[in-house]
Design a protein around this motif. Structure first.
Motif, PDB file in Angstrom:
ATOM      1  N   UNK A 104     -14.810  -5.436  13.833  1.00 56.30           N
ATOM      2  CA  UNK A 104     -16.375  -5.455  13.302  1.00 56.30           C
ATOM      3  C   UNK A 104     -16.820  -3.988  13.453  1.00 56.30           C
ATOM      4  N   UNK A 105     -16.585  -3.477  14.357  1.00 57.30           N
ATOM      5  CA  UNK A 105     -17.084  -2.056  14.563  1.00 57.30           C
ATOM      6  C   UNK A 105     -16.661  -1.254  13.156  1.00 57.30           C
ATOM      7  N   UNK A 106     -15.386  -1.547  12.549  1.00 59.13           N
ATOM      8  CA  UNK A 106     -14.843  -0.408  11.510  1.00 59.13           C
ATOM      9  C   UNK A 106     -15.022  -1.472  10.072  1.00 59.13           C
ATOM     10  N   UNK A 107     -15.765  -2.401  10.106  1.00 61.58           N
ATOM     11  CA  UNK A 107     -15.986  -3.248   8.982  1.00 61.58           C
ATOM     12  C   UNK A 107     -16.315  -2.701   7.748  1.00 61.58           C
ATOM     13  N   UNK A 108     -17.393  -1.831   7.635  1.00 55.20           N
ATOM     14  CA  UNK A 108     -17.731  -1.177   6.291  1.00 55.20           C
ATOM     15  C   UNK A 108     -16.740  -0.279   5.833  1.00 55.20           C
ATOM     16  N   UNK A 109     -16.279   0.449   6.635  1.00 55.76           N
ATOM     17  CA  UNK A 109     -15.010   1.565   6.373  1.00 55.76           C
ATOM     18  C   UNK A 109     -13.676   0.642   5.871  1.00 55.76           C
ATOM     19  N   UNK A 110     -13.594  -0.556   6.646  1.00 58.82           N
ATOM     20  CA  UNK A 110     -12.481  -1.395   6.197  1.00 58.82           C
ATOM     21  C   UNK A 110     -12.559  -1.842   4.786  1.00 58.82           C
ATOM     22  N   UNK A 111     -13.713  -2.342   4.497  1.00 60.95           N
ATOM     23  CA  UNK A 111     -13.747  -3.072   3.090  1.00 60.95           C
ATOM     24  C   UNK A 111     -13.837  -1.956   2.058  1.00 60.95           C
ATOM     25  N   UNK A 112     -14.502  -0.743   2.410  1.00 58.15           N
ATOM     26  CA  UNK A 112     -14.291   0.330   1.343  1.00 58.15           C
ATOM     27  C   UNK A 112     -12.611   0.552   1.067  1.00 58.15           C
ATOM     28  N   UNK A 113     -12.032   0.915   2.222  1.00 57.59           N
ATOM     29  CA  UNK A 113     -10.639   1.098   2.007  1.00 57.59           C
ATOM     30  C   UNK A 113      -9.995   0.074   1.488  1.00 57.59           C
ATOM     31  N   UNK A 127     -10.549   0.179  -2.377  1.00 59.94           N
ATOM     32  CA  UNK A 127      -9.799   1.321  -2.863  1.00 59.94           C
ATOM     33  C   UNK A 127      -8.360   1.255  -3.065  1.00 59.94           C
ATOM     34  N   UNK A 128      -7.825   0.830  -1.908  1.00 55.50           N
ATOM     35  CA  UNK A 128      -6.299   0.672  -1.770  1.00 55.50           C
ATOM     36  C   UNK A 128      -5.840  -0.625  -2.687  1.00 55.50           C
ATOM     37  N   UNK A 129      -6.789  -1.699  -2.851  1.00 51.05           N
ATOM     38  CA  UNK A 129      -6.422  -2.726  -3.876  1.00 51.05           C
ATOM     39  C   UNK A 129      -6.315  -2.274  -5.483  1.00 51.05           C
ATOM     40  N   UNK A 130      -7.160  -1.309  -5.616  1.00 48.06           N
ATOM     41  CA  UNK A 130      -7.191  -0.814  -6.889  1.00 48.06           C
ATOM     42  C   UNK A 130      -5.970   0.139  -7.194  1.00 48.06           C
ATOM     43  N   UNK A 131      -5.874   0.679  -6.215  1.00 49.52           N
ATOM     44  CA  UNK A 131      -4.452   1.886  -6.305  1.00 49.52           C
ATOM     45  C   UNK A 131      -3.355   1.203  -6.331  1.00 49.52           C
ATOM     46  N   UNK A 132      -3.062   0.003  -5.646  1.00 50.48           N
ATOM     47  CA  UNK A 132      -2.014  -0.928  -5.809  1.00 50.48           C
ATOM     48  C   UNK A 132      -0.550  -0.061  -5.341  1.00 50.48           C
ATOM     49  N   UNK A 133      -0.633   0.649  -4.075  1.00 52.05           N
ATOM     50  CA  UNK A 133       0.750   1.426  -3.970  1.00 52.05           C
ATOM     51  C   UNK A 133       1.778   0.450  -3.524  1.00 52.05           C
ATOM     52  N   UNK A 134       3.096   1.137  -3.810  1.00 54.94           N
ATOM     53  CA  UNK A 134       4.167   0.369  -3.752  1.00 54.94           C
ATOM     54  C   UNK A 134       5.039   1.121  -2.790  1.00 54.94           C
ATOM     55  N   UNK A 135       5.846   0.571  -1.631  1.00 56.91           N
ATOM     56  CA  UNK A 135       6.748   1.308  -0.825  1.00 56.91           C
ATOM     57  C   UNK A 135       7.946   2.122  -1.589  1.00 56.91           C
ATOM     58  N   UNK A 136       7.966   3.378  -1.538  1.00 60.82           N
ATOM     59  CA  UNK A 136       9.025   4.210  -2.290  1.00 60.82           C
ATOM     60  C   UNK A 136       8.652   4.442  -3.611  1.00 60.82           C
ATOM     61  N   UNK A 137       7.394   4.258  -4.056  1.00 61.85           N
ATOM     62  CA  UNK A 137       6.979   4.383  -5.450  1.00 61.85           C
ATOM     63  C   UNK A 137       6.702   5.928  -5.514  1.00 61.85           C
ATOM     64  N   UNK A 156       1.607  -0.536   3.494  1.00 60.38           N
ATOM     65  CA  UNK A 156       1.522  -1.253   4.712  1.00 60.38           C
ATOM     66  C   UNK A 156       0.103  -1.199   5.313  1.00 60.38           C
ATOM     67  N   UNK A 157      -0.404   0.111   5.080  1.00 59.49           N
ATOM     68  CA  UNK A 157      -1.848   0.152   5.624  1.00 59.49           C
ATOM     69  C   UNK A 157      -2.937  -0.566   4.945  1.00 59.49           C
ATOM     70  N   UNK A 158      -2.614  -0.706   3.651  1.00 57.11           N
ATOM     71  CA  UNK A 158      -3.535  -1.544   2.985  1.00 57.11           C
ATOM     72  C   UNK A 158      -3.280  -3.343   3.490  1.00 57.11           C
ATOM     73  N   UNK A 159      -2.212  -3.493   3.678  1.00 58.32           N
ATOM     74  CA  UNK A 159      -1.890  -4.765   4.517  1.00 58.32           C
ATOM     75  C   UNK A 159      -2.472  -5.074   5.597  1.00 58.32           C
ATOM     76  N   UNK A 160      -2.505  -3.908   6.551  1.00 63.51           N
ATOM     77  CA  UNK A 160      -3.142  -3.852   7.857  1.00 63.51           C
ATOM     78  C   UNK A 160      -4.516  -4.016   7.745  1.00 63.51           C
ATOM     79  N   UNK A 161      -5.244  -3.385   6.726  1.00 64.81           N
ATOM     80  CA  UNK A 161      -6.604  -3.062   6.596  1.00 64.81           C
ATOM     81  C   UNK A 161      -7.012  -4.350   6.281  1.00 64.81           C
ATOM     82  N   UNK A 162      -6.091  -5.110   5.283  1.00 68.56           N
ATOM     83  CA  UNK A 162      -6.662  -6.439   4.739  1.00 68.56           C
ATOM     84  C   UNK A 162      -6.790  -7.552   5.913  1.00 68.56           C
TER      85      UNK A 162
END
Length: 556
Positions: free
Chosen positions: A184-193, A196-206, A323-329
């Protein structure tokens, strides 16, 4: 139970081997004959503190070995199993005391720590007397003894399990609450991240794949021009193929006019045409492989730039962005579902707490009822032991706010030695002689419940008269029907009730220059003589022998 005790070079004992059996065994002898040495040696084998002074003078080390026949379900087996020691037949405890003060401990010839030996010894033997650190005077054991007396071990174990479940449920609530609060303390930052990462859609090994493709395309760009020029030479407007082909046709038409003259040239031209055709095919293949789309190269470089910029921003390798995107989600999902999950965990914790308190309350009531029965039984036993004005009681202090794996109760054995005096803890109120008799009464009542299978009583009859000594003997004999009992005694009334009788004495050796302690089992006439000595003193009279005979017959 103890089946054999072997002692080598301990104080006045140079060599001693004793066999023991079920029932009551007594050790008697003149004062100073070595009874205390014998018990000190036995205690050493059970893990007591070592002492260089125990080593017989003139030798480098002493040794004590105690052999036990141990039932299949004896608690000591759990101690052995934890140390990886398997015992199929006898359990052998051995302790070596060196003259330099060092000791070594062995269990079935496997070296062990002295602490492990002490744990085993405590499970196998209790020594009541000068070694009362092994007795049941420790208040921490009183609750366990009460539960054993009343058959409440399973109920107590269930309460302990519920306590553990309660603790785990409370920890789960606390962990989840901490995670939700952090998220909850990090909610604003998390939503932005996450956005952003969902738009970027990074893949492992890409990153590795894109970098390799980019390198290949840049290398192809360098060689593509040269390949194209070579292809123009081979297959373009300046290609020699049409000229070579026309020349071959003209020569073939004239070949009949001059047989054999033009054949070598025709053959060579055919070879050249074939080689040029192969070169053209290879160049076409190379051009296709080297072909690249400048727009694709630009897209790759832009993608790499975006991925690496995000990696720098979130301080993580490019390959960890997915993995970071998944953790933030997941953290965001925790915020959204956190309150509901927290409520479920809190409900589970409350239910577990309620079950624990219900079981602990039922156990507390059962302990109160059992304590009344125990008090009645012990008080019945202490009356003949010259403690007729004393009162034994089991003090139970229940505090629901100080709950633990044992429930709510703190249990301690108390005594009141005289009317009008204030009751208090057994160890603080009872004198030495009273304490020994209280412990004997407790042991008779508790018998094999919560007790070691071998009990040793060191002169608990000291300072009591004939009637009390006889009462002690009766109770030791009664106790010995359920556990192995060994008593060091000066009372003929106790000795007369023994199943096996050992006499400790000193022998003069080396023409009187040194003495050694000897122990021998006696029976029949020799036993009667020893009991008569205990009755008469230095000069054994016929009256003493007759009295000894009467004691033996009465005991039998």
């Amino acid at each position: 139970m103890l089946v054999r005790l072997s002692i080598r070079d301990i104080v006045l004992i140079d060599k001693l081997d004793l066999e023991f059996a079920e029932g009551l065994a007594v050790l008697t002898g003149e004062t100073g004959a070595g009874k205390s040495i014998l018990l000190d040696a036995f205690a050493l084998a059970l893990g007591a503190r070592g002492d260089a002074g125990l080593v017989r003078q003139g030798t480098e080390q002493g040794q004590v070995t105690a052999v036990f026949d141990m039932p299949a379900r004896h608690p000591a087996r759990a101690v052995l199993k934890a140390q990886g020691i398997e015992v199929e037949d006898d359990l052998i405890l051995r302790r070596i005391q060196s003259v330099d003060g060092k000791t070594r401990a062995f269990v079935n010839d496997q070296p062990v720590s002295v602490q492990m030996l002490k744990s085993l010894g405590a499970a196998l033997v209790e020594i009541h007397g000068q070694h009362d650190d092994r007795a049941l005077v420790d208040a921490a054991t009183h609750r366990t003894l009460l539960d054993a007396y009343a058959g409440l071990e399973e109920a107590a174990a269930a309460v302990a399990q519920l306590w553990e479940a309660r603790r785990e449920a409370a920890q789960a609530v606390e962990r989840h609450r901490v995670e939700v609060e952090r998220a909850e303390r990090e909610a604003g930052y998390l939503r932005h991240a996450v956005e952003e990462l969902e738009k970027l859609r990074p893949e492992a090994g890409e990153e590795t794949v894109l970098a390799e493709r980019r390198t290949a395309m840049m290398q192809a760009e360098k060689i593509a021009g040269d390949l194209s020029d070579a292809y123009e030479v081979v297959a373009g407007n300046a290609s020699p193929v049409p000229g070579f082909a026309s020349a071959v046709r003209r020569l073939e038409r004239r070949a009949t006019q001059a047989p054999g003259l033009a054949d070598p040239a025709i053959k060579a031209l055919d070879i050249a045409l074939t080689a040029i055709e192969e070169a053209r095919a290879h160049l076409e293949s190379a051009l296709r492989a080297a072909n690249y789309d400048p727009a694709e190269l630009e897209r790759i470089e832009e993608r790499l730039f975006s991925l690496r910029a995000a990696a720098r921003k979130y301080n993580t390798p490019v390959d960890s962005l997915a993995a970071l995107a998944a953790r933030y989600a997941g953290d965001l999902a925790l915020i959204d579902a956190g309150a509901e999950q927290l409520a479920r965990l809190e409900k589970t914790a409350a239910e577990t707490e309620a079950r624990f308190r219900k079981s602990a309350s039922a156990l507390a009531e059962a302990r109160k009822k059992a304590a009344l029965k125990l008090d009645k039984a012990v008080n019945a036993e202490i009356k003949p032991l010259k403690l007729d004005r004393a009162v034994f009681s089991t003090a139970i202090a229940a505090d629901a706010e100080a709950a633990g794996p044992h429930g709510f109760d703190r249990v301690e054995f108390w005594v009141q030695t005289n009317p009008g005096t204030r009751p208090g803890p057994l160890m603080k109120v009872a004198s030495g002689g009273e304490l020994a008799r209280f412990l004997l009464a407790l042991k008779v009542v508790l018998a094999d419940k919560g007790s070691a299978p071998t009990l040793v009583f060191d002169e608990i009859d000291t300072g009591v008269g004939g009637a009390v000594a006889d009462a002690i003997g009766v109770r030791l004999a009664k106790l010995a029907t359920r556990v192995q009992a060994i008593a060091v005694t000066h009372a003929p009334q106790v000795a007369a009730r023994a199943d096996r009788h050992y006499v400790i004495a000193k022998d003069a050796l080396d023409k009187g220059r040194r003495v050694a302690t000897r122990v021998s089992e006696v029976a029949a006439e020799r036993r009667r003589e020893e009991i008569a000595r205990m009755l008469a003193g230095a000069e054994i009279t016929d009256e003493a022998r007759a009295a000894a005979e009467r004691l033996i017959k009465a005991a039998g």
